[in-house]
Design a protein around this motif. Structure first.
Motif, PDB file in Angstrom:
ATOM      1  N   GLU A 176       0.868  -1.637   0.234  1.00 40.94           N
ATOM      2  CA  GLU A 176       0.172  -0.008   0.175  1.00 40.94           C
ATOM      3  C   GLU A 176       0.865   1.235  -0.610  1.00 40.94           C
ATOM      4  OE1 GLU A 176      -4.019  -1.291   2.221  1.00 40.94           O
ATOM      5  OE2 GLU A 176      -2.073  -0.536   3.394  1.00 40.94           O
ATOM      6  N   ALA A 177       1.956   1.452   0.635  1.00 40.05           N
ATOM      7  CA  ALA A 177       2.119   2.752   0.566  1.00 40.05           C
ATOM      8  C   ALA A 177       3.461   2.586  -0.619  1.00 40.05           C
ATOM      9  CB  ALA A 177       4.332   2.516   2.151  1.00 40.05           C
ATOM     10  N   ALA A 178       3.511   2.049  -1.004  1.00 39.96           N
ATOM     11  CA  ALA A 178       4.374   2.256  -2.101  1.00 39.96           C
ATOM     12  C   ALA A 178       3.082   2.445  -3.833  1.00 39.96           C
ATOM     13  CB  ALA A 178       4.741   0.554  -2.971  1.00 39.96           C
ATOM     14  N   GLU A 179       2.419   1.789  -3.540  1.00 38.23           N
ATOM     15  CA  GLU A 179       0.846   2.497  -4.448  1.00 38.23           C
ATOM     16  C   GLU A 179       0.494   3.808  -3.779  1.00 38.23           C
ATOM     17  OE1 GLU A 179      -1.682  -0.516  -3.204  1.00 38.23           O
ATOM     18  OE2 GLU A 179      -1.516  -1.999  -5.070  1.00 38.23           O
ATOM     19  N   LEU A 180       0.344   4.192  -2.687  1.00 39.49           N
ATOM     20  CA  LEU A 180       0.309   5.218  -2.739  1.00 39.49           C
ATOM     21  C   LEU A 180       1.064   6.420  -2.954  1.00 39.49           C
ATOM     22  CD1 LEU A 180      -1.814   4.667   0.887  1.00 39.49           C
ATOM     23  CD2 LEU A 180      -2.552   5.781  -1.054  1.00 39.49           C
ATOM     24  N   GLY A 181       2.196   5.916  -3.336  1.00 36.16           N
ATOM     25  CA  GLY A 181       3.558   6.835  -3.037  1.00 36.16           C
ATOM     26  C   GLY A 181       4.668   6.891  -2.202  1.00 36.16           C
ATOM     27  N   TRP A 182       3.982   7.050  -0.710  1.00 33.17           N
ATOM     28  CA  TRP A 182       5.236   6.949   0.527  1.00 33.17           C
ATOM     29  C   TRP A 182       6.139   5.970  -0.638  1.00 33.17           C
ATOM     30  CZ3 TRP A 182       7.779   3.943   3.428  1.00 33.17           C
ATOM     31  CH2 TRP A 182       7.632   4.237   5.124  1.00 33.17           C
ATOM     32  N   ALA A 183       6.113   5.155  -0.958  1.00 37.86           N
ATOM     33  CA  ALA A 183       7.604   4.169  -1.133  1.00 37.86           C
ATOM     34  C   ALA A 183       8.188   4.512  -3.094  1.00 37.86           C
ATOM     35  CB  ALA A 183       7.593   3.255  -0.617  1.00 37.86           C
ATOM     36  N   ASN A 184       8.855   4.024  -3.010  1.00 37.93           N
ATOM     37  CA  ASN A 184       9.195   4.354  -4.591  1.00 37.93           C
ATOM     38  C   ASN A 184       8.753   3.103  -5.175  1.00 37.93           C
ATOM     39  OD1 ASN A 184      11.156   6.165  -3.065  1.00 37.93           O
ATOM     40  ND2 ASN A 184      11.394   6.379  -5.590  1.00 37.93           N
ATOM     41  N   ARG A 185       8.669   2.059  -4.194  1.00 39.95           N
ATOM     42  CA  ARG A 185       7.884   0.713  -4.697  1.00 39.95           C
ATOM     43  C   ARG A 185       8.557  -0.347  -3.813  1.00 39.95           C
ATOM     44  NH1 ARG A 185      12.893   1.687  -8.738  1.00 39.95           N
ATOM     45  NH2 ARG A 185      14.733  -0.135  -7.982  1.00 39.95           N
ATOM     46  N   ALA A 186       7.911  -1.602  -3.371  1.00 38.55           N
ATOM     47  CA  ALA A 186       7.891  -2.365  -2.898  1.00 38.55           C
ATOM     48  C   ALA A 186       8.400  -4.146  -3.166  1.00 38.55           C
ATOM     49  CB  ALA A 186       6.589  -3.471  -2.489  1.00 38.55           C
ATOM     50  N   VAL A 187       9.551  -4.576  -2.971  1.00 39.93           N
ATOM     51  CA  VAL A 187       9.979  -6.033  -3.509  1.00 39.93           C
ATOM     52  C   VAL A 187       9.279  -7.192  -2.291  1.00 39.93           C
ATOM     53  CG1 VAL A 187      11.651  -4.346  -4.554  1.00 39.93           C
ATOM     54  CG2 VAL A 187      12.059  -5.812  -2.789  1.00 39.93           C
ATOM     55  N   ALA A 188       9.876  -7.820  -2.580  1.00 37.59           N
ATOM     56  CA  ALA A 188       9.666  -8.872  -2.093  1.00 37.59           C
ATOM     57  C   ALA A 188      10.769  -8.878  -0.414  1.00 37.59           C
ATOM     58  CB  ALA A 188       9.868 -11.107  -2.578  1.00 37.59           C
ATOM     59  N   ALA A 189      10.561  -9.864   0.235  1.00 42.16           N
ATOM     60  CA  ALA A 189      11.378  -9.135   1.764  1.00 42.16           C
ATOM     61  C   ALA A 189      12.978  -9.414   1.916  1.00 42.16           C
ATOM     62  CB  ALA A 189      10.881  -9.601   3.011  1.00 42.16           C
ATOM     63  N   ALA A 190      12.530 -11.247   0.851  1.00 43.08           N
ATOM     64  CA  ALA A 190      13.433 -11.893   0.526  1.00 43.08           C
ATOM     65  C   ALA A 190      14.804 -11.118  -0.292  1.00 43.08           C
ATOM     66  CB  ALA A 190      13.323 -13.222   0.525  1.00 43.08           C
ATOM     67  N   ASP A 191      14.173 -10.410  -1.283  1.00 43.88           N
ATOM     68  CA  ASP A 191      14.833  -9.500  -2.062  1.00 43.88           C
ATOM     69  C   ASP A 191      15.218  -8.499  -1.797  1.00 43.88           C
ATOM     70  OD1 ASP A 191      14.168 -11.425  -4.165  1.00 43.88           O
ATOM     71  OD2 ASP A 191      12.246 -11.346  -4.583  1.00 43.88           O
ATOM     72  N   LEU A 192      14.910  -7.655  -1.061  1.00 44.06           N
ATOM     73  CA  LEU A 192      14.870  -6.214  -0.337  1.00 44.06           C
ATOM     74  C   LEU A 192      16.771  -5.866  -0.816  1.00 44.06           C
ATOM     75  CD1 LEU A 192      14.054  -3.151   0.578  1.00 44.06           C
ATOM     76  CD2 LEU A 192      13.752  -4.178   3.246  1.00 44.06           C
ATOM     77  N   ALA A 193      17.096  -6.542   0.486  1.00 46.65           N
ATOM     78  CA  ALA A 193      18.576  -6.152   0.158  1.00 46.65           C
ATOM     79  C   ALA A 193      19.275  -6.136  -0.891  1.00 46.65           C
ATOM     80  CB  ALA A 193      19.511  -6.991   1.639  1.00 46.65           C
ATOM     81  N   ALA A 194      19.008  -7.414  -1.854  1.00 53.22           N
ATOM     82  CA  ALA A 194      20.240  -7.196  -3.072  1.00 53.22           C
ATOM     83  C   ALA A 194      18.917  -6.297  -4.172  1.00 53.22           C
ATOM     84  CB  ALA A 194      19.185  -8.228  -3.168  1.00 53.22           C
ATOM     85  N   GLU A 195      18.070  -5.495  -3.806  1.00 53.43           N
ATOM     86  CA  GLU A 195      17.331  -4.900  -4.426  1.00 53.43           C
ATOM     87  C   GLU A 195      18.241  -3.413  -4.523  1.00 53.43           C
ATOM     88  OE1 GLU A 195      15.286  -4.589  -7.391  1.00 53.43           O
ATOM     89  OE2 GLU A 195      14.791  -7.009  -7.029  1.00 53.43           O
ATOM     90  N   THR A 196      18.262  -3.350  -3.151  1.00 55.21           N
ATOM     91  CA  THR A 196      18.754  -2.048  -2.694  1.00 55.21           C
ATOM     92  C   THR A 196      20.358  -1.484  -2.376  1.00 55.21           C
ATOM     93  OG1 THR A 196      17.029  -2.140  -0.486  1.00 55.21           O
ATOM     94  CG2 THR A 196      19.369  -0.473   0.028  1.00 55.21           C
ATOM     95  N   ALA A 197      20.670  -2.914  -2.595  1.00 49.80           N
ATOM     96  CA  ALA A 197      22.173  -2.260  -2.912  1.00 49.80           C
ATOM     97  C   ALA A 197      22.435  -2.033  -4.642  1.00 49.80           C
ATOM     98  CB  ALA A 197      23.026  -3.884  -2.700  1.00 49.80           C
ATOM     99  N   ALA A 198      21.286  -3.039  -5.203  1.00 53.50           N
ATOM    100  CA  ALA A 198      21.580  -2.662  -7.198  1.00 53.50           C
ATOM    101  C   ALA A 198      21.252  -0.985  -7.206  1.00 53.50           C
ATOM    102  CB  ALA A 198      20.673  -3.507  -7.352  1.00 53.50           C
ATOM    103  N   LEU A 199      20.144  -1.031  -6.752  1.00 52.69           N
ATOM    104  CA  LEU A 199      20.400   0.288  -6.822  1.00 52.69           C
ATOM    105  C   LEU A 199      21.209   1.428  -6.478  1.00 52.69           C
ATOM    106  CD1 LEU A 199      18.182   2.829  -7.660  1.00 52.69           C
ATOM    107  CD2 LEU A 199      17.255   2.520  -5.887  1.00 52.69           C
ATOM    108  N   ALA A 200      21.493   1.144  -4.810  1.00 52.99           N
ATOM    109  CA  ALA A 200      22.909   2.280  -4.577  1.00 52.99           C
ATOM    110  C   ALA A 200      23.403   2.166  -5.413  1.00 52.99           C
ATOM    111  CB  ALA A 200      22.631   1.712  -3.611  1.00 52.99           C
ATOM    112  N   GLY A 201      24.099   0.610  -5.667  1.00 52.65           N
ATOM    113  CA  GLY A 201      25.742   0.887  -6.856  1.00 52.65           C
ATOM    114  C   GLY A 201      25.234   0.877  -7.921  1.00 52.65           C
ATOM    115  N   ARG A 202      23.805   1.672  -8.575  1.00 53.86           N
ATOM    116  CA  ARG A 202      23.633   2.001 -10.168  1.00 53.86           C
ATOM    117  C   ARG A 202      23.772   3.900 -10.056  1.00 53.86           C
ATOM    118  NH1 ARG A 202      19.812  -1.532 -10.305  1.00 53.86           N
ATOM    119  NH2 ARG A 202      18.071   0.062 -10.080  1.00 53.86           N
ATOM    120  N   ILE A 203      23.590   4.325  -8.817  1.00 56.53           N
ATOM    121  CA  ILE A 203      23.411   5.701  -8.198  1.00 56.53           C
ATOM    122  C   ILE A 203      24.662   5.706  -8.006  1.00 56.53           C
ATOM    123  CG2 ILE A 203      22.813   7.771  -6.685  1.00 56.53           C
ATOM    124  CD1 ILE A 203      19.787   6.453  -5.696  1.00 56.53           C
ATOM    125  N   ALA A 204      25.391   5.427  -8.098  1.00 55.26           N
ATOM    126  CA  ALA A 204      27.223   5.134  -7.002  1.00 55.26           C
ATOM    127  C   ALA A 204      27.701   5.680  -8.427  1.00 55.26           C
ATOM    128  CB  ALA A 204      27.949   4.516  -6.073  1.00 55.26           C
TER     129      ALA A 204
END
Length: 274
Positions: A176-204
């Motif tokens: 819901e938080a992602a659908e409303l715009g509170w968050a950029n997107r929601a991902v499966a809990a098991a994938d959160l760390a990897a998704e975050t690291a990948a995005l941070a790496g691209r930004i960096a």
């Protein structure tokens, strides 16, 4: 124990980790002070181009430590000097704005529970990724007013912000938080760390000088629209809320039976009358 951990990597990404897992990363006075010092160190680190903000253990953070107030020198109920209460509240909001002002993009990586003041910290982050089964929650007892929802409405809109503000213990799921715009997107809990690291790496990979300018440009527009002023107004509204008789009754109940039982008492129809 170090309550805030800072871990730097070789690719320009630094992790800022809330490390009070046995208390679900509830912020007490020591943790808040460590947080501010850690942000200052990161600000001075030219090798950091992107920051990941996350919590260790089962939750991102359950917000301010209600049983031991964020300012250990005075509880909300004992802080009869409303001006000093306002100063303490404003100081804590300024801690979160240090993330907003940090000249490096910050990604909040949210799992488990993100409650109360912790949600304001996420609003100040540049990007928020959230586990789809996470819970974004308003406090489960009526202890303040005008702090969280006026900030959230920038992301989720006025009508939903009002509903969440008026109902004690309101929640949003990560989805819901992602659908409303509170968050950029929601991902499966098991994938959160990897998704975050990948995005941070691209930004960096973007030069630090350009990231600094991009963030400043976006912040400037939001601040011209009143974001910073609205954010800091929360200290005034909450300080006023702490003077009402019903607030004292709720604090007394927490001291009498403990937070969990006080939440249950209110949920089962307890009345905040003197």
């Amino acid at each position: 124990m170090t309550l805030i951990e800072v871990a730097r990597s070789d690719n320009g990404v630094t992790e800022l980790v809330l490390n009070r897992p046995e208390k679900l990363n509830a912020f007490n006075a020591d943790m808040l002070d460590e947080f501010s010092r850690a942000v200052e160190r990161i600000a001075d680190d030219d090798t950091t181009r992107c920051v990941i903000l996350r919590g260790r253990g089962r939750s991102f953070s359950v917000g301010y430590d209600v049983q031991r107030p964020a300012d250990s020198s005075a509880s909300y109920a004992d802080a009869h000097d409303t001006f000093q209460d306002w100063r303490r509240l404003r100081r804590n909001l300024e801690r979160w704005l240090a993330i907003w002002d940090l000249d490096k993009p910050v990604i909040a990586s949210v799992h488990g529970h993100c409650v109360g003041g912790a949600s304001m910290l996420c609003v100040c982050a540049d990007i928020t990724l959230v586990a789809d089964d996470a819970t974004i929650a308003w406090p489960s007892v009526p202890l303040g007013g005008g702090l969280l929802s006026p900030v959230s409405l920038w992301l989720i809109g006025m009508k939903r912000a009002r509903e969440l503000s008026y109902v004690v213990g309101s929640t949003l799921s990560g989805t819901e938080a992602a659908e409303l715009g509170w968050a950029n997107r929601a991902v499966a809990a098991a994938d959160l760390a990897a998704e975050t690291a990948a995005l941070a790496g691209r930004i960096a990979r973007t030069p630090a000088s350009l990231l600094r300018l991009k963030k400043l440009a976006l912040n400037r527009v939001m601040e011209n629209q009143g974001f910073r002023t609205a954010f800091l107004y929360g200290a005034e509204w909450d300080a006023i809320a702490h003077t009402v008789p019903e607030h004292e009754v709720m604090r007394d109940k927490i001291r009498e039976v403990g937070l969990k039982d006080a939440i249950r008492w209110f949920a089962e129809g307890g009345e905040l009358s003197e």
